[in-house]
Design a protein around this motif. Sequence first.
Motif: not given
Length: 88
Positions: A38-43
């Motif tokens: 993923t590119i999402s640090q939050e996820k």
Amino acid sequence: MDEERPGSWYIQVLLRGNNTYQLEYRDGVAELHYQTQTISQEKVRGALLGWAGTKPGWRDGFMWNNIAEQLGPGDRESPEPSIGAEEV
């Protein structure tokens, strides 16, 4: 995790050179070793905290691939994570 049960449980993340996150977890045995990107640090943060807190649904929002077949015989028996220092 139940210390009486044999196996290895872990979650790990690698920030790859292309700024994507590679997230892996293992549920006790090598046959239950999964990976996603993923590119999402939050996820990623949510998954790590959810796994650590044994919250239901921490895997949601990702497309997980079973990577057990990609691991060599030594990796399948070892309780160590599959990402080596050479990949960092």
